[in-house]
Design an enzyme around this catalytic site. Structure first.
Site, PDB file in Angstrom:
ATOM      1  N   LYS A  51       0.844  -1.209   0.000  1.00  0.00           N
ATOM      2  CA  LYS A  51       0.000   0.000   0.000  1.00  0.00           C
ATOM      3  C   LYS A  51       0.880   1.261   0.000  1.00  0.00           C
ATOM      4  O   LYS A  51       0.655   2.208  -0.761  1.00  0.00           O
ATOM      5  CB  LYS A  51      -0.927  -0.002   1.222  1.00  0.00           C
ATOM      6  N   GLN A  95      -4.656  -1.826   9.747  1.00  0.00           N
ATOM      7  CA  GLN A  95      -4.549  -3.123   9.074  1.00  0.00           C
ATOM      8  C   GLN A  95      -5.160  -4.244   9.920  1.00  0.00           C
ATOM      9  O   GLN A  95      -4.899  -4.344  11.112  1.00  0.00           O
ATOM     10  CB  GLN A  95      -3.070  -3.414   8.772  1.00  0.00           C
ATOM     11  N   ASP A 118     -11.225   2.659   4.314  1.00  0.00           N
ATOM     12  CA  ASP A 118     -11.581   1.241   4.200  1.00  0.00           C
ATOM     13  C   ASP A 118     -13.102   1.066   4.106  1.00  0.00           C
ATOM     14  O   ASP A 118     -13.581  -0.005   3.758  1.00  0.00           O
ATOM     15  CB  ASP A 118     -11.082   0.460   5.434  1.00  0.00           C
TER      16      ASP A 118
END
Ligand code: NAP
Length: 290
Positions: A51, A95, A118
């Site tokens: 990422k 994460q 997200d």
């Protein structure tokens, strides 16, 4: 039969992001993404590094915040509070999965919904359900529908069957597909669905997000259907140097012989997830406008 090439479509999405980043930078805004990782799960570190690398290729400023596997809930919450207050950060992600002492949903609830790239914050889940496009849609489901769009696959009026009802994939994907814009007639199947193969054979578009290697066989698939395979599973393979290979939730060879289009694993949906994360980060910067 068409192989739906996630790599090419992801490159298309990243090229669009690059143009938008340049436009933002011309206006004095550099989009910023903060990625928080707690613990030392090797797969999570690989995802996070990729990422960060993609951000730098696009001109997005990234920040990686690493906390030890022993970090407390309060320490993670404080990191999120600081990032919420930081004007240079447009997107925040923590994460998954965190270590067991961390309550993930409490962390997600604290993220500023305007920075929740997200798309897991309840406000963004709600916006998706009501069809409010100012929200953020989770990256993997967004990647799936982008593959359909970019490949010219008609969703309006189509019967779509989604196998899997997770918050990460199945539920948001079902919401997206049924919303105005995609207009599919959606069925969501799961482990308690009766006669799953018969339900799946109704589908013009069949999407598997189960987490079971090669579970969807040819008898689940109507001749000519489109098949999207979200699954990423490791299976042992002594013939490979690393001792395993990646397969999807779909038995690729036999299903490919029946369907009109299919995503491969790897090279399909997996390629799209980071691209859509970049797209959400750019959107966060555009929406805030500073
Ligand atoms: P998950 O949270 O474990 O959910 C799996 C879903 O599949 C559940 O709803 C479960 O039903 C259903 N299911 C499991 N076994 C089943 C069976 N035998 N018959 C029918 N339904 C069954 O998994 P997830 O996070 O949604 O991920 C699904 C897959 O996508 C995994 O392989 C994951 O690695 C992959 N994935 C890929 C990406 C990517 O970037 N490509 C991103 C995210 C996930 P119940 O609810 O009834 O238990």
């Amino acid at each position: 039969m068409t192989i739906l090439n996630g790599k090419e479509i992801a490159a298309e999405v990243l090229a669009e992001c690059r143009e938008k980043v340049e436009a933002l930078q011309a206006g004095g805004i550099t989009p910023g993404l903060a990625v928080v990782i707690v613990g030392d799960d090797p797969a999570s570190h690989v995802y996070v590094n990729s990422k960060v690398r993609t951000c730098s290729e696009l001109g997005i400023r990234s920040r990686k915040i690493e906390l030890s596997a022993e970090a407390t809930q309060e320490q993670v919450l404080q990191v999120v509070r600081d990032l919420n207050a930081d004007e240079s950060v447009h997107g925040i992600l923590v994460q998954s999965p965190p270590p067991p002492q961390i309550n993930e949903s409490e962390i997600i609830d604290l993220i500023d919904p305007g920075k929740d790239v997200d798309g897991f914050h309840p406000i963004n889940v709600g916006k998706l359900v009501v069809g409010d496009e100012s929200g953020f849609v989770p990256c993997t489901p967004q990647g799936c529908v982008r593959i359909l769009q970019s490949s010219g696959i008609e969703t309006t009026g189509a019967r779509a069957v989604v196998i899997g009802r997770s918050l990460l994939v199945g539920k948001p994907l079902a919401s997206l597909l049924m919303n105005k814009g995609f207009n599919a007639t959606v069925t969501v199947a799961h482990s308690r669905t009766r006669d799953l193969a018969a339900v799946c054979r109704e589908a013009d578009i069949l999407i598997a997000a189960i987490g079971q290697p090669e579970f969807v066989t040819a008898d689940f698939v109507r001749e000519g259907a489109v098949v999207i395979d979200v699954g990423v599973n490791r299976v042992e393979d002594a013939g490979r140097k690393r001792g395993y290979r990646l397969v999807g939730d779909v038995a690729y060879e036999e299903v490919a012989a029946r369907c009109s289009a299919i995503t491969p694993v790897p090279g399909g949906v997996g390629q799209m997830t980071i691209a859509m994360l970049m797209s959400n980060t750019v959107k966060a910067a555009e929406l805030r406008g500073s």
